[in-house]
Design a protein around this motif. Structure first.
Motif, short mmCIF file in Angstrom:
data_model
loop_
_atom_site.label_atom_id
_atom_site.label_comp_id
_atom_site.label_asym_id
_atom_site.label_seq_id
_atom_site.Cartn_x
_atom_site.Cartn_y
_atom_site.Cartn_z
N SER A 158 -2.45 8.01 0.52
CA SER A 158 -2.65 7.60 -0.85
C SER A 158 -3.32 8.68 -1.71
O SER A 158 -3.51 8.49 -2.89
CB SER A 158 -3.48 6.31 -0.91
N ARG A 159 -3.69 9.79 -1.09
CA ARG A 159 -4.39 10.84 -1.85
C ARG A 159 -3.40 11.77 -2.53
O ARG A 159 -2.30 11.95 -2.05
CB ARG A 159 -5.30 11.65 -0.90
N HIS A 211 0.80 -1.21 0.00
CA HIS A 211 0.00 0.00 0.00
C HIS A 211 0.84 1.27 0.00
O HIS A 211 0.44 2.28 -0.61
CB HIS A 211 -0.94 0.00 1.20
N ASP A 262 -4.85 5.90 4.34
CA ASP A 262 -5.72 6.35 3.25
C ASP A 262 -5.37 7.79 2.86
O ASP A 262 -5.37 8.14 1.68
CB ASP A 262 -7.19 6.27 3.65
N SER A 287 -6.64 3.37 8.60
CA SER A 287 -7.48 3.99 7.59
C SER A 287 -7.29 5.50 7.56
O SER A 287 -7.18 6.11 6.47
CB SER A 287 -8.96 3.67 7.87
#
Length: 239
Positions: A238-239, A12, A235, A231
């Motif tokens: 990853s933006r 990830h 998360d 999260s």
């Protein structure tokens, strides 16, 4: 161990990097096998590489002078092993050992240090991951001190299953007991309860999660805390 899939998106952190930034690392990444029980690094030894697991899970743990050990955190496809390399140190007093065989992308330390120091799109995701990992370490300490072995085992199984969602866990009760720092008989008893409840299937060193909701209901709040922090921070990376 099955043949690897050559795809950096399996990790990830690597998948979160913009294409132009990833290009700085691509030629330096080497896919390597991570066999069960491999010592990735030991206490006081210089870290030579960082590892971005794809299908392997690595246990970060501390071994006492008496030989007893306990896991402080696990690292799978959500992260990287070798945090000391970009946090200012080259050694740690703890160890890292492969608990679930698989594969990882290996990166030489000089490359990671150079890119971390000058590329913010690499530095920021790694620092967010570090915060998420520290949350896991803190919750593990709380869990080991205040929660039952049944709850600890449920938490550990859920976190492990999150990292290998399409595979059974290949792990012995003896290894789980060592990682949790408890007696093997206690793990045998706790695993038996989970199997009777239909949450897992255990046979010959293979554990399959059959009922996630049931397993989550038996875990303590530590699992939810770690998942929410993953999260929130990863998360965002990853933006």
């Amino acid at each position: 161990m099955s043949d690897p899939i050559l795809c950096t998106e399996q990790n990830h952190l690597l998948a979160a990097l913009p294409a132009a930034v990833f290009a700085l690392l691509a030629s330096h990444l080497e896919l390597v096998a991570m066999p069960l029980g491999q010592l990735v690094y030991g206490p006081g030894r210089p870290l030579l590489h960082a590892y971005f697991p794809t299908t392997a899970i690595v246990s970060l743990h501390y071994v006492t002078q008496s030989g007893a050990s306990v896991e402080t955190a696990g690292v799978g496809n959500e992260g990287v092993v070798g945090m000391a390399l970009f946090m200012g140190g080259d050694t740690t007093p703890s160890s890292a050992m492969v608990q679930t065989a698989g594969y990882a992308y290996r990166l030489e330390r000089s490359v990671l240090k150079a890119v971390f120091g000058r590329v913010v799109q690499v530095r920021d995701p790694l620092l967010r991951y570090t915060q998420a990992l520290m949350t896991q370490v803190c919750q593990t300490a709380v869990c080991n001190r205040h929660h039952s072995i049944d709850q600890q085992l449920s938490r550990w199984l859920l976190l492990s299953a999150d990292r290998v969602p399409e595979r059974e866990l290949v792990v012995t009760q003896e290894l789980i007991a060592s990682l949790l720092g408890v007696r093997r008989e206690s793990i045998t008893e706790a695993a038996g309860k989970l199997q009777l409840a239909g949450c897992i299937r255990y046979r010959r060193g293979h554990i399959a999660v059959l009922d996630r909701a049931g397993l989550e209901s038996r875990a303590c709040e530590c699992y939810g805390v770690v998942r929410r922090e993953w999260s929130r921070l990863l998360d965002k990376a990853s933006r």
